[in-house]
Design a protein around this motif. Structure first.
Motif, PDB file in Angstrom:
ATOM      1  N   TRP A   9     -40.558 -17.028  11.862  1.00  0.00           N
ATOM      2  CA  TRP A   9     -41.776 -17.754  11.511  1.00  0.00           C
ATOM      3  C   TRP A   9     -42.758 -16.841  10.787  1.00  0.00           C
ATOM      4  CZ3 TRP A   9     -42.249 -22.476  10.559  1.00  0.00           C
ATOM      5  CH2 TRP A   9     -41.622 -23.470  11.314  1.00  0.00           C
ATOM      6  N   GLU A  21     -36.832 -16.022  16.664  1.00  0.00           N
ATOM      7  CA  GLU A  21     -37.542 -17.190  16.137  1.00  0.00           C
ATOM      8  C   GLU A  21     -38.965 -16.823  15.713  1.00  0.00           C
ATOM      9  OE1 GLU A  21     -35.854 -17.075  18.880  1.00  0.00           O
ATOM     10  OE2 GLU A  21     -34.276 -18.607  18.746  1.00  0.00           O
ATOM     11  N   VAL A  27     -37.049 -22.693   7.320  1.00  0.00           N
ATOM     12  CA  VAL A  27     -37.756 -23.646   8.181  1.00  0.00           C
ATOM     13  C   VAL A  27     -36.759 -24.599   8.836  1.00  0.00           C
ATOM     14  CG1 VAL A  27     -39.396 -25.566   8.212  1.00  0.00           C
ATOM     15  CG2 VAL A  27     -39.918 -23.502   6.905  1.00  0.00           C
TER      16      VAL A  27
END
Length: 240
Positions: free
Chosen positions: A89, A85, A149
């Motif tokens: 990002w 994760e 996203v």
């Protein structure tokens, strides 16, 4: 569907890479006088300067981001304490920043190439095709950010970065010459259409690389950084 996946993600990458390496070597060996950027600065310089710098800054950031992000093995990220994760990002933010910088410059260059009569007349079909392919590829990459996203914020626990991991697995298996596992990574995971098209178009850029001005990437004058300074003196004529 299995046949299409094998053709697009297991066979086509090797065709593109084979043409990339063999074609680039053959062009350098046989047509060194064409190994150049074919700069059109003499025809128009203002828009070229305005678009070229952000385009190159953006494209370099995107290139190395993809290189590191796709080809660094997952155990290395885990050893560094970077979760899937977190990595996604970073990819979203960095990709967005460099992507929009590149888009700004590329739009200026496309507009210059298509609307300036002097530049357009002196452009080859490959010059024009290459710009449109790069613009399409960049647009797909920016669109994919919205999907990424959504994956991170709305994905189920443990599956928030599944698409990113699938693409990493695909790329690393292509490099290690395991097309079966590479295709399985894409076929057995819910990889969105935008990512698949982005991959195929990316391979197409490798395919046309030897026949375009992109070859100048291998001729970046990095030796200028370490070479000794050259002393240039003006020559004055004696007055009688």
């Amino acid at each position: 569907m299995d046949y299409i996946n094998m053709l697009a993600f297991g066979v086509y990458p090797y065709i593109a890479l084979a043409v990339f390496f063999v074609g680039t070597w053959a062009r350098y060996d046989r047509e060194q006088y064409t190994w150049k950027t074919s700069s059109s600065q003499i025809l128009e310089s203002k828009q070229l300067r305005k678009g070229s710098l952000p385009f190159h800054i953006g494209i370099i950031g995107i290139f190395f981001g993809h290189l590191v992000g796709l080809l660094t093995p997952k155990p290395v990220w885990h050893m560094l304490g970077v979760t899937n994760e977190m990595k996604q990002w970073v990819a979203i933010i960095a990709g967005g920043v460099f992507g929009f910088i590149c888009l700004y410059g590329l739009v200026i260059l496309v507009n210059r190439r298509m609307t300036n009569d002097r530049v357009r007349v002196n452009s080859s079909k490959m010059d024009i095709l290459l710009l449109w392919i790069l613009l399409a590829q960049l647009t797909l990459g920016l669109i994919s950010i919205f999907y990424s996203v959504s994956h991170v914020t709305h994905g189920a626990e443990g599956e928030k970065a599944a698409v990113m991991v699938a693409l990493m697995t695909w790329a690393q298996n292509i490099v290690t010459l395991d097309p079966v596992e590479a295709v399985a990574a894409v076929a057995n995971n819910p990889v969105d259409w935008v990512f698949k098209l982005h991959v195929v178009l990316g391979m197409t850029i490798f395919l046309i690389f030897p026949f375009s001005r992109l070859v100048h990437m291998f001729s970046v004058p990095v030796q200028y950084i370490s070479r000794q300074h050259q002393v240039v003196r003006k020559r004055f004529s004696r007055q009688l």
